[in-house]
Design a protein around this motif. Structure first.
Motif, mmCIF file in Angstrom:
data_model
loop_
_atom_site.group_PDB
_atom_site.id
_atom_site.type_symbol
_atom_site.label_atom_id
_atom_site.label_comp_id
_atom_site.label_asym_id
_atom_site.label_seq_id
_atom_site.Cartn_x
_atom_site.Cartn_y
_atom_site.Cartn_z
ATOM 1 N N ASN A 22 1.120 -13.589 -24.420
ATOM 2 C CA ASN A 22 0.745 -14.070 -25.759
ATOM 3 C C ASN A 22 1.397 -15.425 -26.058
ATOM 4 O O ASN A 22 0.779 -16.300 -26.649
ATOM 5 N N GLN A 23 2.646 -15.563 -25.642
ATOM 6 C CA GLN A 23 3.344 -16.855 -25.863
ATOM 7 C C GLN A 23 2.647 -17.971 -25.090
ATOM 8 O O GLN A 23 2.522 -19.091 -25.587
ATOM 9 N N GLU B 100 -9.463 -19.053 -18.245
ATOM 10 C CA GLU B 100 -9.702 -18.224 -17.065
ATOM 11 C C GLU B 100 -8.386 -17.612 -16.556
ATOM 12 O O GLU B 100 -8.318 -16.441 -16.220
ATOM 13 N N VAL B 101 -7.352 -18.445 -16.532
ATOM 14 C CA VAL B 101 -6.033 -17.972 -16.088
ATOM 15 C C VAL B 101 -5.503 -16.918 -17.061
ATOM 16 O O VAL B 101 -5.001 -15.861 -16.657
ATOM 17 N N LEU B 102 -5.642 -17.206 -18.347
ATOM 18 C CA LEU B 102 -5.159 -16.258 -19.360
ATOM 19 C C LEU B 102 -5.918 -14.935 -19.281
ATOM 20 O O LEU B 102 -5.329 -13.865 -19.366
ATOM 21 N N GLN B 103 -7.234 -15.031 -19.078
ATOM 22 C CA GLN B 103 -8.043 -13.815 -18.966
ATOM 23 C C GLN B 103 -7.668 -13.023 -17.713
ATOM 24 O O GLN B 103 -7.637 -11.794 -17.730
ATOM 25 N N PHE B 104 -7.380 -13.751 -16.645
ATOM 26 C CA PHE B 104 -6.958 -13.090 -15.411
ATOM 27 C C PHE B 104 -5.675 -12.282 -15.664
ATOM 28 O O PHE B 104 -5.582 -11.103 -15.313
ATOM 29 N N LEU B 105 -4.683 -12.928 -16.277
ATOM 30 C CA LEU B 105 -3.409 -12.239 -16.537
ATOM 31 C C LEU B 105 -3.615 -11.051 -17.468
ATOM 32 O O LEU B 105 -3.083 -9.960 -17.244
ATOM 33 N N LYS B 106 -4.430 -11.266 -18.491
ATOM 34 C CA LYS B 106 -4.690 -10.184 -19.458
ATOM 35 C C LYS B 106 -5.340 -8.982 -18.771
ATOM 36 O O LYS B 106 -4.856 -7.852 -18.886
ATOM 37 N N SER B 107 -6.417 -9.222 -18.039
ATOM 38 C CA SER B 107 -7.094 -8.057 -17.468
ATOM 39 C C SER B 107 -6.294 -7.436 -16.339
ATOM 40 O O SER B 107 -6.279 -6.210 -16.193
ATOM 41 N N TRP B 108 -5.593 -8.266 -15.556
ATOM 42 C CA TRP B 108 -4.777 -7.666 -14.492
ATOM 43 C C TRP B 108 -3.763 -6.700 -15.102
ATOM 44 O O TRP B 108 -3.669 -5.547 -14.688
ATOM 45 N N TRP B 109 -3.024 -7.179 -16.092
ATOM 46 C CA TRP B 109 -1.950 -6.350 -16.645
ATOM 47 C C TRP B 109 -2.472 -5.127 -17.391
ATOM 48 O O TRP B 109 -1.960 -4.019 -17.214
ATOM 49 N N LEU B 110 -3.510 -5.319 -18.212
ATOM 50 C CA LEU B 110 -3.992 -4.159 -18.975
ATOM 51 C C LEU B 110 -4.601 -3.112 -18.052
ATOM 52 O O LEU B 110 -4.365 -1.914 -18.226
ATOM 53 N N ASN B 111 -5.349 -3.554 -17.046
ATOM 54 C CA ASN B 111 -5.907 -2.586 -16.091
ATOM 55 C C ASN B 111 -4.810 -1.895 -15.302
ATOM 56 O O ASN B 111 -4.828 -0.676 -15.110
ATOM 57 N N GLU C 32 8.355 -15.953 -49.720
ATOM 58 C CA GLU C 32 7.137 -15.980 -48.913
ATOM 59 C C GLU C 32 6.053 -16.810 -49.587
ATOM 60 O O GLU C 32 5.916 -16.807 -50.796
ATOM 61 N N THR C 33 5.301 -17.508 -48.758
ATOM 62 C CA THR C 33 4.177 -18.260 -49.326
ATOM 63 C C THR C 33 2.884 -17.514 -49.004
ATOM 64 O O THR C 33 2.816 -16.763 -48.041
ATOM 65 N N MET C 34 1.876 -17.760 -49.784
ATOM 66 C CA MET C 34 0.592 -17.090 -49.587
ATOM 67 C C MET C 34 -0.327 -17.896 -48.666
ATOM 68 O O MET C 34 -1.410 -17.481 -48.348
ATOM 69 N N THR C 35 0.151 -19.081 -48.263
ATOM 70 C CA THR C 35 -0.728 -19.961 -47.499
ATOM 71 C C THR C 35 -0.551 -19.819 -45.985
ATOM 72 O O THR C 35 -1.246 -20.454 -45.225
ATOM 73 N N GLU C 36 0.414 -18.990 -45.564
ATOM 74 C CA GLU C 36 0.639 -18.851 -44.124
ATOM 75 C C GLU C 36 -0.582 -18.244 -43.440
ATOM 76 O O GLU C 36 -1.153 -17.272 -43.934
ATOM 77 N N LYS C 37 -0.916 -18.863 -42.313
ATOM 78 C CA LYS C 37 -2.078 -18.368 -41.569
ATOM 79 C C LYS C 37 -1.700 -17.098 -40.818
ATOM 80 O O LYS C 37 -0.590 -16.998 -40.298
ATOM 81 N N PRO C 38 -2.595 -16.132 -40.750
ATOM 82 C CA PRO C 38 -2.266 -14.943 -39.954
ATOM 83 C C PRO C 38 -2.140 -15.320 -38.482
ATOM 84 O O PRO C 38 -2.847 -16.208 -38.008
ATOM 85 N N ILE C 39 -1.231 -14.667 -37.772
ATOM 86 C CA ILE C 39 -1.045 -14.994 -36.361
ATOM 87 C C ILE C 39 -2.073 -14.225 -35.537
ATOM 88 O O ILE C 39 -2.159 -13.003 -35.623
ATOM 89 N N THR C 40 -2.861 -14.965 -34.783
ATOM 90 C CA THR C 40 -3.843 -14.312 -33.925
ATOM 91 C C THR C 40 -3.185 -14.051 -32.581
ATOM 92 O O THR C 40 -2.730 -14.982 -31.928
ATOM 93 N N GLN C 41 -3.136 -12.799 -32.199
ATOM 94 C CA GLN C 41 -2.543 -12.496 -30.911
ATOM 95 C C GLN C 41 -3.639 -12.366 -29.862
ATOM 96 O O GLN C 41 -4.690 -11.811 -30.123
ATOM 97 N N PHE C 42 -3.330 -12.872 -28.699
ATOM 98 C CA PHE C 42 -4.273 -12.801 -27.588
ATOM 99 C C PHE C 42 -4.432 -11.343 -27.143
ATOM 100 O O PHE C 42 -5.528 -10.848 -26.949
ATOM 101 N N ILE C 43 -3.311 -10.671 -27.005
ATOM 102 C CA ILE C 43 -3.334 -9.245 -26.656
ATOM 103 C C ILE C 43 -2.542 -8.498 -27.731
ATOM 104 O O ILE C 43 -1.373 -8.813 -27.960
ATOM 105 N N VAL C 44 -3.180 -7.563 -28.352
ATOM 106 C CA VAL C 44 -2.478 -6.772 -29.361
ATOM 107 C C VAL C 44 -1.977 -5.496 -28.681
ATOM 108 O O VAL C 44 -2.767 -4.727 -28.136
#
Ligand code: FEO
Length: 139
Positions: A38-39, A114-125, A2-14
């Motif tokens: 997320n993909q 906007e599209v991503l936010q739409f999908l996120k809020s539709w599914w989580l709600n 493992e390297t210490m330089t890998e960036k943490p993965i930011t997930q859109f929806i956790v």
């Protein structure tokens, strides 16, 4: 190694335990759908191009259909009284998802925040508010 330089993965929806409704298969399906969103976010963020977002949207549409078909079968089996209203929401989202896929393929639409936010809020709600409503009937 493992390297210490890998960036943490930011997930859109956790994914969080609070999104689980208590049906093993359905929870797994929801988690898979969230992971596809997320993909899509990741593909847009890293500018992977239309081909990549199209592949993900195609898979999202295909899998959304699989999930809705399965969930509707479960709701019919337990005689869920709000089945018709719930199915209507599924049908509407299916139309929207297919439309996103078609427009993206025709270069008529760039997947925006906007599209991503739409999908996120539709599914989580939907998962937290509406799918949860049939769980008391699961027995
Ligand atoms: Fe899990 Fe009603 O969608």
């Amino acid at each position: 190694m493992e390297t210490m330089t890998e960036k943490p993965i930011t997930q859109f929806i956790v994914w969080d335990g609070k999104y689980q409704i208590g049906h093993k298969v359905i929870d797994r399906q929801h988690q898979k759908i969230i992971s596809m969103i997320n993909q899509l976010f990741e593909a847009i963020r890293s500018s992977e191009g239309r081909q990549s977002s199209q592949t993900i949207l195609k898979e999202l549409a295909r899998y959304t259909n699989i999930h809705f078909t399965f969930e509707e079968k479960v709701m019919r089996k337990i005689n869920f009284p709000e089945y018709d209203d719930h199915k209507k929401l599924h049908d509407e989202l299916m139309v929207r998802t297919l439309e996103l896929k078609e427009r993206n393929a025709a270069s008529d639409l760039d997947i925006s925040n906007e599209v991503l936010q739409f999908l996120k809020s539709w599914w989580l709600n939907h998962i937290q508010e509406l799918d949860r409503r049939y769980t008391p009937f699961l027995g």
